[in-house]
Design a protein around this motif. Structure first.
Motif, PDB file in Angstrom:
ATOM      1  N   LYS A  35       0.808  -1.220   0.000  1.00 57.82           N
ATOM      2  CA  LYS A  35       0.000   0.000   0.000  1.00 57.82           C
ATOM      3  C   LYS A  35       0.839   1.267   0.000  1.00 57.82           C
ATOM      4  CE  LYS A  35      -0.375  -0.099   5.049  1.00 57.82           C
ATOM      5  NZ  LYS A  35      -1.293  -0.170   6.208  1.00 57.82           N
ATOM      6  N   THR A  36       2.142   1.148   0.263  1.00 59.40           N
ATOM      7  CA  THR A  36       2.994   2.344   0.347  1.00 59.40           C
ATOM      8  C   THR A  36       3.958   2.484  -0.817  1.00 59.40           C
ATOM      9  OG1 THR A  36       4.801   1.271   1.571  1.00 59.40           O
ATOM     10  CG2 THR A  36       2.950   2.110   2.855  1.00 59.40           C
ATOM     11  N   GLY A  37       4.072   1.487  -1.673  1.00 58.64           N
ATOM     12  CA  GLY A  37       5.012   1.630  -2.770  1.00 58.64           C
ATOM     13  C   GLY A  37       5.399   0.311  -3.411  1.00 58.64           C
ATOM     14  N   MET A  38       6.524   0.351  -4.142  1.00 66.55           N
ATOM     15  CA  MET A  38       6.972  -0.796  -4.904  1.00 66.55           C
ATOM     16  C   MET A  38       8.467  -1.004  -4.687  1.00 66.55           C
ATOM     17  SD  MET A  38       7.007  -1.284  -9.039  1.00 66.55           S
ATOM     18  CE  MET A  38       8.402  -0.153  -9.185  1.00 66.55           C
ATOM     19  N   ILE A  39       8.898  -2.282  -4.718  1.00 67.08           N
ATOM     20  CA  ILE A  39      10.306  -2.595  -4.564  1.00 67.08           C
ATOM     21  C   ILE A  39      10.629  -3.801  -5.448  1.00 67.08           C
ATOM     22  CG2 ILE A  39      10.017  -4.214  -2.629  1.00 67.08           C
ATOM     23  CD1 ILE A  39      12.556  -2.996  -1.389  1.00 67.08           C
ATOM     24  N   PHE A  40      11.859  -3.862  -5.927  1.00 67.47           N
ATOM     25  CA  PHE A  40      12.309  -5.007  -6.707  1.00 67.47           C
ATOM     26  C   PHE A  40      12.802  -6.097  -5.753  1.00 67.47           C
ATOM     27  CE2 PHE A  40      12.628  -1.528  -9.712  1.00 67.47           C
ATOM     28  CZ  PHE A  40      12.080  -2.095 -10.867  1.00 67.47           C
ATOM     29  N   THR A  41      12.464  -7.321  -6.073  1.00 65.68           N
ATOM     30  CA  THR A  41      12.919  -8.460  -5.278  1.00 65.68           C
ATOM     31  C   THR A  41      13.879  -9.296  -6.117  1.00 65.68           C
ATOM     32  OG1 THR A  41      11.125  -9.945  -5.969  1.00 65.68           O
ATOM     33  CG2 THR A  41      10.712  -8.505  -4.071  1.00 65.68           C
ATOM     34  N   HIS A  42      14.889  -9.857  -5.466  1.00 62.10           N
ATOM     35  CA  HIS A  42      15.932 -10.618  -6.157  1.00 62.10           C
ATOM     36  C   HIS A  42      15.902 -12.067  -5.701  1.00 62.10           C
ATOM     37  CE1 HIS A  42      19.549 -11.655  -8.162  1.00 62.10           C
ATOM     38  NE2 HIS A  42      20.312 -11.682  -7.094  1.00 62.10           N
ATOM     39  N   TYR A  43      15.719 -12.971  -6.666  1.00 56.14           N
ATOM     40  CA  TYR A  43      15.598 -14.403  -6.394  1.00 56.14           C
ATOM     41  C   TYR A  43      16.912 -15.108  -6.705  1.00 56.14           C
ATOM     42  CZ  TYR A  43      14.267 -19.290  -7.278  1.00 56.14           C
ATOM     43  OH  TYR A  43      14.205 -20.656  -7.290  1.00 56.14           O
ATOM     44  N   SER A  44      17.241 -16.138  -5.933  1.00 57.02           N
ATOM     45  CA  SER A  44      18.435 -16.947  -6.176  1.00 57.02           C
ATOM     46  C   SER A  44      18.091 -18.424  -5.988  1.00 57.02           C
ATOM     47  CB  SER A  44      19.566 -16.553  -5.219  1.00 57.02           C
ATOM     48  OG  SER A  44      20.712 -17.357  -5.424  1.00 57.02           O
ATOM     49  N   SER A  45      18.231 -19.199  -7.063  1.00 62.03           N
ATOM     50  CA  SER A  45      17.940 -20.626  -7.013  1.00 62.03           C
ATOM     51  C   SER A  45      19.112 -21.392  -6.415  1.00 62.03           C
ATOM     52  CB  SER A  45      17.653 -21.153  -8.425  1.00 62.03           C
ATOM     53  OG  SER A  45      17.647 -22.567  -8.455  1.00 62.03           O
ATOM     54  N   ARG A  46      18.833 -22.531  -5.798  1.00 55.58           N
ATOM     55  CA  ARG A  46      19.901 -23.384  -5.271  1.00 55.58           C
ATOM     56  C   ARG A  46      20.706 -24.011  -6.410  1.00 55.58           C
ATOM     57  NH1 ARG A  46      17.307 -28.270  -2.061  1.00 55.58           N
ATOM     58  NH2 ARG A  46      15.742 -26.719  -1.492  1.00 55.58           N
ATOM     59  N   PHE A  47      20.157 -23.957  -7.636  1.00 48.78           N
ATOM     60  CA  PHE A  47      20.853 -24.521  -8.796  1.00 48.78           C
ATOM     61  C   PHE A  47      21.542 -23.450  -9.639  1.00 48.78           C
ATOM     62  CE2 PHE A  47      17.207 -27.355  -7.922  1.00 48.78           C
ATOM     63  CZ  PHE A  47      17.929 -28.459  -7.487  1.00 48.78           C
ATOM     64  N   GLY A  48      21.696 -22.253  -9.065  1.00 51.61           N
ATOM     65  CA  GLY A  48      22.444 -21.204  -9.734  1.00 51.61           C
ATOM     66  C   GLY A  48      21.706 -20.582 -10.910  1.00 51.61           C
ATOM     67  N   PRO A  49      22.452 -20.014 -11.887  1.00 51.07           N
ATOM     68  CA  PRO A  49      21.831 -19.327 -13.029  1.00 51.07           C
ATOM     69  C   PRO A  49      20.846 -20.199 -13.803  1.00 51.07           C
ATOM     70  CG  PRO A  49      24.179 -18.856 -12.944  1.00 51.07           C
ATOM     71  CD  PRO A  49      23.919 -19.912 -11.914  1.00 51.07           C
ATOM     72  N   ILE A  50      21.164 -21.504 -13.930  1.00 55.45           N
ATOM     73  CA  ILE A  50      20.236 -22.391 -14.644  1.00 55.45           C
ATOM     74  C   ILE A  50      18.904 -22.468 -13.892  1.00 55.45           C
ATOM     75  CG2 ILE A  50      19.822 -24.773 -15.355  1.00 55.45           C
ATOM     76  CD1 ILE A  50      22.812 -25.045 -15.860  1.00 55.45           C
ATOM     77  N   GLY A  51      18.981 -22.571 -12.567  1.00 51.63           N
ATOM     78  CA  GLY A  51      17.767 -22.605 -11.762  1.00 51.63           C
ATOM     79  C   GLY A  51      16.994 -21.304 -11.843  1.00 51.63           C
ATOM     80  N   ASN A  52      17.709 -20.174 -11.862  1.00 52.98           N
ATOM     81  CA  ASN A  52      17.050 -18.876 -12.018  1.00 52.98           C
ATOM     82  C   ASN A  52      16.290 -18.810 -13.344  1.00 52.98           C
ATOM     83  OD1 ASN A  52      18.204 -18.122  -9.615  1.00 52.98           O
ATOM     84  ND2 ASN A  52      19.692 -16.728 -10.504  1.00 52.98           N
ATOM     85  N   PHE A  53      16.948 -19.296 -14.407  1.00 55.68           N
ATOM     86  CA  PHE A  53      16.318 -19.290 -15.727  1.00 55.68           C
ATOM     87  C   PHE A  53      15.059 -20.157 -15.738  1.00 55.68           C
ATOM     88  CE2 PHE A  53      15.872 -21.485 -19.838  1.00 55.68           C
ATOM     89  CZ  PHE A  53      15.612 -20.397 -20.656  1.00 55.68           C
ATOM     90  N   LEU A  54      15.161 -21.361 -15.188  1.00 51.90           N
ATOM     91  CA  LEU A  54      14.013 -22.266 -15.173  1.00 51.90           C
ATOM     92  C   LEU A  54      12.867 -21.700 -14.336  1.00 51.90           C
ATOM     93  CD1 LEU A  54      15.868 -25.699 -14.830  1.00 51.90           C
ATOM     94  CD2 LEU A  54      14.776 -24.738 -16.881  1.00 51.90           C
ATOM     95  N   PHE A  55      13.210 -21.040 -13.207  1.00 53.50           N
ATOM     96  CA  PHE A  55      12.187 -20.406 -12.379  1.00 53.50           C
ATOM     97  C   PHE A  55      11.492 -19.295 -13.164  1.00 53.50           C
ATOM     98  CE2 PHE A  55      11.138 -16.925  -9.395  1.00 53.50           C
ATOM     99  CZ  PHE A  55      10.159 -17.559  -8.644  1.00 53.50           C
TER     100      PHE A  55
END
Length: 570
Positions: A485-505
């Motif tokens: 209700k007060t604004g917006m923020i970017f969130t950063h995700y990190s998969s346990r499988f690294g960049p490949i996991g990030n891509f699949l997510f």
């Protein structure tokens, strides 16, 4: 759009004389000093190379490379308006308008444009509009006679007429001061320094040992000068932004209007970001050119979005003005921090005897009451944590040298630094992702924290909606935008499988998460762009885990284990 409070006043005169604030520096001195330093460093490097080369061919090659660089930049300099026109048309569908069409959109902007150009004996720049609701404005060209002044449609949506006029005046300031010409020259000198660095690297394989040693020293010096030159460029860019603000305040007599414009541009960026599932390519692509660095919009824009008075908006400027991290991060930006720009404009309003848009006297009083020991103590400790891996390597090398050799193991010079690096990573991880209770909070409350750090994570819990991806133009990105209700923020995700996991997510799960109401937990950190490193996302039907600490522990622990293995079994 309704302002949170009545507007502060403006001067009855359209042209006034204002003393520059201390933050702006001296434009001529900054330009001449920067270009002189760049030129002096370049000359020293070229002469050094010419003296150390035994064969004439490397010097000839360097000369040719420098000449090609100069000629290429000159050609680009004079062709840049036309090349940029093609780029703008292709990327953003820029359309060119007449002064009459601008007058229909903003009568005062058109009047200001005509008056300033007539007084400064300038040709009216070519005027463009981009059909995008993200508010921005920028200028490009080679000479004042070939300047282009482009704005987005969002500028007229979010700003009032007098505020639009101050933005046009700001961009005219860049044209009057020949900013694009000076910055092109500075960029050319930095490019040539890099050429010298590359040439010196190649010279290390030629000639006598003495020549090779000299070439190595020259290469190191060239790279150091190249880095210094890059930061000098950024400094010069920030000074020129201050001068464009000052120019706009003088020719419009309305510094409060430009203060409001900067804040409302930030608000518009946040609003459009909440409506779009992806970040704007326009804002990302024109970040260095635009009147405002959109990465810093979240803090100011969120405050304006919900605040009931300018005093409350002013609180978010405490970090800009008093947190030492703000000054450090500003060194790496083309634009000054918003709080510092608004403070300068407030000073100009005070010189004109006007009421001010934002009560900076109260902001400064609040800043003086901050715990300085906490501010600067945390900053010093954060710096230690940031460089802990590097310090661990140095300590490891030192131990390998000074400890008495009890074994013939030849891997100690690798083992000790690896162990030190590993412990440094673990120390840094404890600062970035500390354990602790997860405090329920809001996005605006986090962004109003003057003690926030870009390194030291603050464990928090936020409730809101996932409204889109956080990666500009990336349809498979794993980062998300969270809105409460007060604004917006970017969130950063990190998969346990690294960049490949990030891509699949990003490919398989993000699309279905967008639109969900979630509870996000993680670590907040404040930089130019505030960020939440996720620990987990709890949606109605599932929970998504994020593994930032896992990779840090794996890297640090792995380095220690390998180092110990080399020490005992190498």
């Amino acid at each position: 759009m309704n302002d949170p409070s009545p507007k502060a006043g403006r001067s009855q005169k359209s042209t006034v004389k204002l003393a520059l604030t201390g933050a702006a520096g001296n434009l001529a001195l900054a330009s001449l000093g920067t270009l002189s330093l760049l030129g002096g460093m370049l000359l020293a490097l070229v002469l050094a190379l010419l003296f150390i080369v035994e064969s004439p061919s490397p010097a000839a090659g360097l000369t040719i490379a420098v000449l090609i660089t100069i000629i290429f930049n000159l050609v680009i300099f004079f062709l840049s308006p036309f090349l940029m026109d093609l780029t703008q048309r292709w990327l953003y569908k820029t359309r060119w308008i007449t002064l009459d069409e601008l007058r229909r959109q903003s009568p005062e902007a058109a009047q200001t444009l005509m008056r300033v150009c007539r007084k400064k004996k300038l040709k009216i720049p070519r005027l463009g509009i981009i059909d995008d609701q993200n508010p921005t404005a920028f200028t490009y060209g080679s000479l004042p006679s070939t300047a282009r002044l482009v704005v987005s449609q969002g500028l007229f949506t979010y700003l009032d007429d007098d505020e639009v006029a101050t933005v046009y005046a700001h961009e005219l300031g860049h044209i009057v001061h020949w900013d694009f010409a000076v910055m092109t020259l500075a960029a050319t000198l930095v490019q040539i320094m890099y050429l010298v660095y590359i040439t010196a690297l190649r010279l290390q394989t030629r000639g006598s040992e003495k020549s090779k040693d000299a070439a190595q020293i020259a290469a190191i010096a060239a790279y150091v000068f190249y880095l210094i030159g890059t930061y000098l460029q950024l400094y010069l860019s920030r000074v020129r932004e201050y001068y464009a603000d000052h120019f706009a305040a003088e020719v419009t007599g309305n510094p409060n209007g430009l203060s409001r414009a900067l804040v409302k541009i930030a608000y518009g960026v946040v609003e459009e970001g909440q409506r779009s599932p992806e970040p704007s390519r326009l804002m990302e692509g024109t970040r260095a050119l635009g009147i405002y660095d959109h990465r810093s919009a979240a803090t100011t824009g969120n405050a304006y979005r919900i605040a009931s008075s300018p005093e409350k908006i002013g609180r978010v400027f405490l970090w800009d003005l008093f947190n030492p991290w703000g000054g450090w991060l500003e060194l790496q930006s083309t634009h000054p921090l918003t709080g510092k720009r608004v403070r300068s404009l407030t000073n100009y309003a005070e010189q004109l005897g006007l009421s001010t848009e934002f009560n900076f006297a109260q902001v400064v009083r609040s800043g003086k009451q901050l715990n300085k020991q906490k501010l600067y103590g945390n900053f010093a400790v954060d710096w230690f944590a940031y460089f802990a891996p590097f310090l661990g390597i140095l300590i490891g090398l030192l131990l390998a040298v000074i400890l008495p050799a009890t074994t013939s193991n030849s891997f100690l010079f690798i083992a000790y630094p690896l162990i030190g690096f590993g412990f440094g990573i673990l120390i840094k991880t404890q600062f970035m992702f500390p354990e602790g209770s997860l405090a329920d909070t809001t996005i605006l409350e986090l962004m109003s924290d003057p003690y926030a750090s870009p390194l030291r994570g603050r464990p928090v819990s936020l409730r809101g909606d996932l409204i889109g991806r956080g990666d500009a133009g990336n349809r498979v990105g794993s980062d998300l935008k969270l809105q409460d209700k007060t604004g917006m923020i970017f969130t950063h995700y990190s998969s346990r499988f690294g960049p490949i996991g990030n891509f699949l997510f990003g490919v398989s799960q993000v699309k279905s998460l967008i639109g969900s109401e979630v509870r996000a937990t993680g670590w907040f950190r404040r930089s130019i762009m505030p960020l939440l490193d996720l620990r987990d996302l709890k949606a109605p039907e599932r929970t998504v885990k994020s593994y930032h600490r896992f990779w840090q522990w794996l890297c640090g622990g792995g380095a220690i284990i390998i180092g110990l293995g080399l020490m005992f079994f190498g």
